[in-house]
Design a protein around this motif. Structure first.
Motif, PDB file in Angstrom:
ATOM      1  N   PRO A   1     -45.263  -0.187  16.595  1.00 43.18           N
ATOM      2  CA  PRO A   1     -46.357   0.194  15.700  1.00 43.18           C
ATOM      3  C   PRO A   1     -47.007   1.527  16.068  1.00 43.18           C
ATOM      4  CG  PRO A   1     -46.520  -2.121  16.222  1.00 43.18           C
ATOM      5  CD  PRO A   1     -45.450  -1.557  17.111  1.00 43.18           C
ATOM      6  N   GLU A   2     -47.167   1.783  17.364  1.00 42.02           N
ATOM      7  CA  GLU A   2     -47.760   3.055  17.767  1.00 42.02           C
ATOM      8  C   GLU A   2     -46.854   4.234  17.420  1.00 42.02           C
ATOM      9  OE1 GLU A   2     -50.960   4.173  19.665  1.00 42.02           O
ATOM     10  OE2 GLU A   2     -51.083   2.747  18.008  1.00 42.02           O
TER      11      GLU A   2
ATOM     12  N   GLN B   1     -49.180   9.888  11.173  1.00 43.69           N
ATOM     13  CA  GLN B   1     -50.328  10.783  11.321  1.00 43.69           C
ATOM     14  C   GLN B   1     -49.910  12.215  11.628  1.00 43.69           C
ATOM     15  OE1 GLN B   1     -52.825   8.683  14.212  1.00 43.69           O
ATOM     16  NE2 GLN B   1     -54.079   7.911  12.528  1.00 43.69           N
ATOM     17  N   GLU B   2     -48.834  12.368  12.392  1.00 37.53           N
ATOM     18  CA  GLU B   2     -48.335  13.709  12.692  1.00 37.53           C
ATOM     19  C   GLU B   2     -47.503  14.279  11.541  1.00 37.53           C
ATOM     20  OE1 GLU B   2     -48.790  15.587  15.755  1.00 37.53           O
ATOM     21  OE2 GLU B   2     -50.414  14.101  15.738  1.00 37.53           O
TER      22      GLU B   2
ATOM     23  N   LEU C   1     -44.076   9.345   2.619  1.00 38.74           N
ATOM     24  CA  LEU C   1     -45.227   9.263   3.516  1.00 38.74           C
ATOM     25  C   LEU C   1     -45.290  10.463   4.453  1.00 38.74           C
ATOM     26  CD1 LEU C   1     -44.943   5.463   4.407  1.00 38.74           C
ATOM     27  CD2 LEU C   1     -46.695   6.532   2.970  1.00 38.74           C
ATOM     28  N   ILE C   2     -44.138  11.122   4.658  1.00 36.47           N
ATOM     29  CA  ILE C   2     -44.083  12.351   5.452  1.00 36.47           C
ATOM     30  C   ILE C   2     -43.186  13.333   4.701  1.00 36.47           C
ATOM     31  CG2 ILE C   2     -44.543  11.219   7.657  1.00 36.47           C
ATOM     32  CD1 ILE C   2     -41.585  11.353   8.312  1.00 36.47           C
ATOM     33  N   PRO C   3     -43.376  14.640   4.897  1.00 31.94           N
ATOM     34  CA  PRO C   3     -42.668  15.625   4.071  1.00 31.94           C
ATOM     35  C   PRO C   3     -41.174  15.748   4.327  1.00 31.94           C
ATOM     36  CG  PRO C   3     -44.047  16.717   5.716  1.00 31.94           C
ATOM     37  CD  PRO C   3     -44.411  15.264   5.746  1.00 31.94           C
ATOM     38  N   SER C   4     -40.694  15.383   5.526  1.00 33.23           N
ATOM     39  CA  SER C   4     -39.259  15.436   5.800  1.00 33.23           C
ATOM     40  C   SER C   4     -38.919  14.371   6.828  1.00 33.23           C
ATOM     41  CB  SER C   4     -38.850  16.818   6.320  1.00 33.23           C
ATOM     42  OG  SER C   4     -39.110  16.941   7.703  1.00 33.23           O
ATOM     43  N   ASP C   5     -37.611  14.169   7.019  1.00 35.97           N
ATOM     44  CA  ASP C   5     -37.187  13.175   8.013  1.00 35.97           C
ATOM     45  C   ASP C   5     -36.818  13.841   9.340  1.00 35.97           C
ATOM     46  OD1 ASP C   5     -34.821  14.397   7.361  1.00 35.97           O
ATOM     47  OD2 ASP C   5     -33.785  12.579   6.712  1.00 35.97           O
TER      48      ASP C   5
ATOM     49  N   LEU D   1     -53.435   2.380   7.936  1.00 36.74           N
ATOM     50  CA  LEU D   1     -53.980   3.736   7.900  1.00 36.74           C
ATOM     51  C   LEU D   1     -54.508   4.129   6.521  1.00 36.74           C
ATOM     52  CD1 LEU D   1     -51.221   5.536  10.020  1.00 36.74           C
ATOM     53  CD2 LEU D   1     -53.563   4.997  10.756  1.00 36.74           C
ATOM     54  N   GLY D   2     -54.366   3.229   5.561  1.00 38.65           N
ATOM     55  CA  GLY D   2     -54.851   3.515   4.210  1.00 38.65           C
ATOM     56  C   GLY D   2     -53.952   4.455   3.425  1.00 38.65           C
TER      57      GLY D   2
END
Length: 349
Positions: free
Chosen positions: A192-193, A200-201, A273-277, A337-338
């Motif tokens: 999870p962390e 978040q990053e 959820l993030i711009p790239s993998d 994290l919403g």
């Protein structure tokens, strides 16, 4: 004879799930749980009305001794590094006056196997060393004193010496995955962390080269091992081994943290959820800034084969693999994290 069990860590992730497994299998056991305050007590009472609540904490040595002395079995899941609590539980069980064996089942962790990389300050590199709890048990029970968790492991291992009616076992879980079923915390930590930090990053992250190995286990499978040890203790020892040979790894395969990071980043990117993998390398210091001990959790090696529980207890882990667990954990972290709506939010509109 009524079996009396004293449990610490009942509102924690590990202890809560183990408690669930034990209560489901043996509602006839008389169980007492240590809780720090009324809030924690209410969590346990809401799920288990018959459990006796013992208010106190791990610093209450006299209370721990009293409860251990009154129990047939102590399941200690609260803190792998609290020397005072471990010593108090050993003293309590050793003080039993009925000439019947008392059993202490202690929770350690395969963080103890990190000591080599931590000493060398080597992170993100693969290490071929694999420990085992069967023919390699002597090595496992004599690790250097500076190894994580080792001080308390020694207290448990040495506790039975000179006390013929005290039987001890150490359960040593690796990376634990899956949602818990207990009354309090149901969130694991390492996976999870990692998901949280990646979200978040907004990028995949691996410590240095990302080649470090760990092993993993589903929390329900871990609890099944605890249950089998508790049942063996209730039988007077059963087929389990105790004391010097009472050390149990619990794993269901290897993982490589860099590969896990790639899988998390891929799923997160597909869900926008993030711009790239892309997965980027971070230093040990950067990992520790992202989360305490991130360098050790995702960058040092910890591999131990769980042979003993399979051979003696018939333990067969059957839960989801870590690759299959990743989408569920990622989704849970995104909701926490919403970043995505949970079911309740969607219903209320």
């Amino acid at each position: 004879m009524t079996i009396k069990v004293f449990v610490t860590g009942a509102t924690g992730y590990i202890g809560g799930d183990a408690l669930y497994a034990i209560v489901q299998a043996h509602p006839e056991y008389e169980i007492a749980c240590l809780v720090r305050n009324s809030e924690k007590g209410a969590q346990v009472a809401s799920q288990y009305s018959k459990i006796r609540l013992v208010y106190g904490d791990l610093d209450d040595a006299k209370l721990l001794e009293q409860e251990a002395e009154a129990a047939n079995i102590v399941l200690h899941c609260a803190n792998a590094d609290h020397e005072g609590a471990a010593s108090a539980l050993v003293r309590g069980l050793a003080s039993r006056s009925d000439n019947q064996p008392g059993f202490l089942i202690h929770t350690s962790g395969t963080g103890i196997l990190l000591y080599g990389d931590l000493e060398r300050q080597t992170f993100g590199e693969a290490n071929s060393k694999v420990y085992n709890d069967w023919d390699g048990i002597g090595e496992v029970t004599s690790l250097p004193d500076q190894a994580p968790h080792r001080k308390v492991d020694k207290i448990i291992l040495e506790g039975a010496k000179g006390h013929p009616f005290l039987k001890t076992a150490i359960v040593c879980p690796p990376t634990i995955i899956g949602p818990g079923r207990g009354p309090g915390n149901q969130r694991s930590h390492q996976l999870p962390e990692l998901c949280r930090c990646i979200l978040q990053e907004k990028r995949g992250i691996a410590v240095e080269a990302g080649k470090a190995y760990w092993t993993h286990v589903q929390v329900a499978d871990l609890s099944d091992c605890f249950l089998k040890l508790v049942e063996a203790a209730a039988e007077g020892g059963g087929k389990a081994s105790w004391n010097d040979e009472g050390y149990y790894f619990t794993e269901n395969g290897d993982l490589v943290w860099g590969e896990i990071a790639k899988t998390v980043a891929s799923f997160a990117h597909k869900q926008e959820l993030i711009p790239s993998d892309e997965v980027v390398s971070v230093s040990a210091k950067e990992a520790d800034k992202l989360t305490p001990l991130g360098s050790a959790m995702w960058g040092a090696n910890s591999r131990g084969r769980a042979i003993r529980a399979r051979k003696l207890l018939g333990w067969i882990p059957s839960g989801r693999s870590i690759d299959d667990e990743i989408p569920y954990t990622l989704s849970a972290e995104a909701k926490r994290l919403g970043l995505v709506e949970g079911h309740a939010a969607k219903v209320t509109g």
